[in-house]
Design a protein around this motif. Sequence first.
Motif, PDB file in Angstrom:
ATOM      1  N   ASP A   1       0.814  -1.211   0.000  1.00 51.42           N
ATOM      2  CA  ASP A   1       0.000   0.000   0.000  1.00 51.42           C
ATOM      3  C   ASP A   1       0.847   1.260   0.000  1.00 51.42           C
ATOM      4  O   ASP A   1       0.325   2.359  -0.226  1.00 51.42           O
ATOM      5  N   PHE A   2       2.146   1.129   0.269  1.00 51.11           N
ATOM      6  CA  PHE A   2       3.042   2.288   0.291  1.00 51.11           C
ATOM      7  C   PHE A   2       4.424   1.831  -0.139  1.00 51.11           C
ATOM      8  O   PHE A   2       4.864   0.735   0.221  1.00 51.11           O
ATOM      9  N   PRO A   3       5.152   2.645  -0.901  1.00 51.89           N
ATOM     10  CA  PRO A   3       6.473   2.228  -1.394  1.00 51.89           C
ATOM     11  C   PRO A   3       7.551   2.350  -0.323  1.00 51.89           C
ATOM     12  O   PRO A   3       7.360   2.979   0.722  1.00 51.89           O
ATOM     13  N   ILE A   4       8.700   1.756  -0.603  1.00 58.21           N
ATOM     14  CA  ILE A   4       9.878   1.866   0.256  1.00 58.21           C
ATOM     15  C   ILE A   4      10.709   3.024  -0.285  1.00 58.21           C
ATOM     16  O   ILE A   4      11.368   2.907  -1.322  1.00 58.21           O
ATOM     17  N   LEU A   5      10.683   4.161   0.421  1.00 59.07           N
ATOM     18  CA  LEU A   5      11.312   5.377  -0.077  1.00 59.07           C
ATOM     19  C   LEU A   5      12.220   5.999   0.970  1.00 59.07           C
ATOM     20  O   LEU A   5      11.994   5.842   2.176  1.00 59.07           O
TER      21      LEU A   5
ATOM     22  N   TYR B   1       7.808  14.974 -11.110  1.00 54.99           N
ATOM     23  CA  TYR B   1       7.112  13.773 -10.669  1.00 54.99           C
ATOM     24  C   TYR B   1       8.101  12.601 -10.616  1.00 54.99           C
ATOM     25  O   TYR B   1       8.961  12.460 -11.483  1.00 54.99           O
ATOM     26  N   LYS B   2       7.950  11.780  -9.598  1.00 52.50           N
ATOM     27  CA  LYS B   2       8.833  10.629  -9.422  1.00 52.50           C
ATOM     28  C   LYS B   2       7.985   9.365  -9.354  1.00 52.50           C
ATOM     29  O   LYS B   2       6.798   9.415  -9.017  1.00 52.50           O
ATOM     30  N   LYS B   3       8.629   8.232  -9.632  1.00 54.34           N
ATOM     31  CA  LYS B   3       7.939   6.945  -9.555  1.00 54.34           C
ATOM     32  C   LYS B   3       8.917   5.876  -9.115  1.00 54.34           C
ATOM     33  O   LYS B   3      10.137   6.051  -9.181  1.00 54.34           O
ATOM     34  N   THR B   4       8.362   4.778  -8.631  1.00 52.36           N
ATOM     35  CA  THR B   4       9.203   3.668  -8.184  1.00 52.36           C
ATOM     36  C   THR B   4       9.756   2.916  -9.391  1.00 52.36           C
ATOM     37  O   THR B   4       9.063   2.734 -10.393  1.00 52.36           O
ATOM     38  N   GLU B   5      11.004   2.475  -9.285  1.00 48.68           N
ATOM     39  CA  GLU B   5      11.685   1.793 -10.388  1.00 48.68           C
ATOM     40  C   GLU B   5      11.931   0.319 -10.103  1.00 48.68           C
ATOM     41  O   GLU B   5      12.139  -0.461 -11.025  1.00 48.68           O
TER      42      GLU B   5
ATOM     43  N   LYS C   1      18.396  -5.261  -0.816  1.00 55.64           N
ATOM     44  CA  LYS C   1      19.583  -4.403  -0.732  1.00 55.64           C
ATOM     45  C   LYS C   1      19.411  -3.244   0.243  1.00 55.64           C
ATOM     46  O   LYS C   1      20.323  -2.439   0.410  1.00 55.64           O
ATOM     47  N   ASN C   2      18.214  -3.141   0.868  1.00 60.52           N
ATOM     48  CA  ASN C   2      17.917  -2.044   1.786  1.00 60.52           C
ATOM     49  C   ASN C   2      18.107  -0.698   1.105  1.00 60.52           C
ATOM     50  O   ASN C   2      18.791   0.195   1.604  1.00 60.52           O
ATOM     51  N   VAL C   3      17.479  -0.548  -0.080  1.00 59.70           N
ATOM     52  CA  VAL C   3      17.614   0.675  -0.855  1.00 59.70           C
ATOM     53  C   VAL C   3      16.232   1.257  -1.137  1.00 59.70           C
ATOM     54  O   VAL C   3      15.207   0.583  -0.998  1.00 59.70           O
ATOM     55  N   CYS C   4      16.233   2.512  -1.538  1.00 57.20           N
ATOM     56  CA  CYS C   4      15.006   3.201  -1.941  1.00 57.20           C
ATOM     57  C   CYS C   4      14.543   2.658  -3.288  1.00 57.20           C
ATOM     58  O   CYS C   4      15.357   2.371  -4.168  1.00 57.20           O
ATOM     59  N   GLN C   5      13.235   2.527  -3.460  1.00 60.53           N
ATOM     60  CA  GLN C   5      12.702   2.000  -4.711  1.00 60.53           C
ATOM     61  C   GLN C   5      12.826   2.986  -5.871  1.00 60.53           C
ATOM     62  O   GLN C   5      12.643   2.597  -7.018  1.00 60.53           O
ATOM     63  N   THR C   6      13.153   4.222  -5.588  1.00 58.90           N
ATOM     64  CA  THR C   6      13.256   5.231  -6.643  1.00 58.90           C
ATOM     65  C   THR C   6      14.702   5.607  -6.952  1.00 58.90           C
ATOM     66  O   THR C   6      15.169   5.459  -8.082  1.00 58.90           O
TER      67      THR C   6
END
Length: 326
Positions: free
Chosen positions: A8-12, A54-58, A67-72
């Motif tokens: 329901d929410f991204p990892i950012l 605008y940004k989006k998850t990649e 890898k404990n990284v941001c999805q963007t």
Amino acid sequence: MADADEPDFPILCETCLGPNPYVRMTREVRGAECKICTRAFTVFRWQPGRGMRYKKTELCAACARLKNVCQTCVLDLAHGLPVQVRDAVLGQQQAVPTQPSNRRDHVAKLAAQQSAGDAVARAEPAARAELRRMARTAPYYARNRAHVCSFFARGQCTRGATCPYRHELPDGDAELARQNISDRYHGANDPVARRMLARAAPRTDRLAPPADASVTSLFAADLDPAVTDAALRAHFSAFGELKSVVVAAERRCAFVNFRTRAAAEAAARAALDAGGRPVVAGAPVKLAWGRARPKGPRPEAAGSGGSSGAYPSQDPTAEGSVKQGS
């Protein structure tokens, strides 16, 4: 194959999320293919703030957790550093297969297991302190700015103030223009990481003994808050008798003054063996030789017409204690 869980929410990271606490996002289930494991995943899209792009998850959530990284931005969540920098400091690398036929099975197998964040928690205290030193202390929202307008760079943009892109000329850095998400995620051939590691590399030339034999002090910089006066004395007293230790906590530096030149050289050699960054109180310290004090009387201030206002010697009673004849 789609993601097993639809988040329901991204990892950012905080930078990509933006400063607006009421940010609105669009959510598209199985909206794109993960750029690492090629699985379909839920795509989120949002605007971090006013005037930002605008940004989006990649990446899918499973690859990001691995890898404990941001999805963007694909930077480490805890420190905001590239994966290549984090792995180099920790002295380890969590390899992910680069062939498409193996990536999906590998991610699916390890998604429920430990992530790279666990490796940071198990790292040596010196490695964790080095990561804290290299990390940003606040979000870098300038990274969310709009891209440079390619039409403006060619002198062909006709939209003027209504153009959603930046009307600036690119800096022309060819190396940084060749970045890609896959290399950043796997921690290989990342130009940003190479530059950061080059800046963080210790300069051993600073530990070469100066020609002036009267120099018996070492300068310690980038001090961690855990490095106190007592910790410095306990570490450097093993090399010889200390004259004094002066700590400037607000500037995160200190001077370690030895009684003899031999003791100072022994401490410098030990620091050189440690790569120029000896570990004091569990934290790495950047070390260099101090500078020789200037010899001779201090020059008088120009245009003073008399006393310069500075004592001619280290004795504060040397001026004003003797009456001048009339």
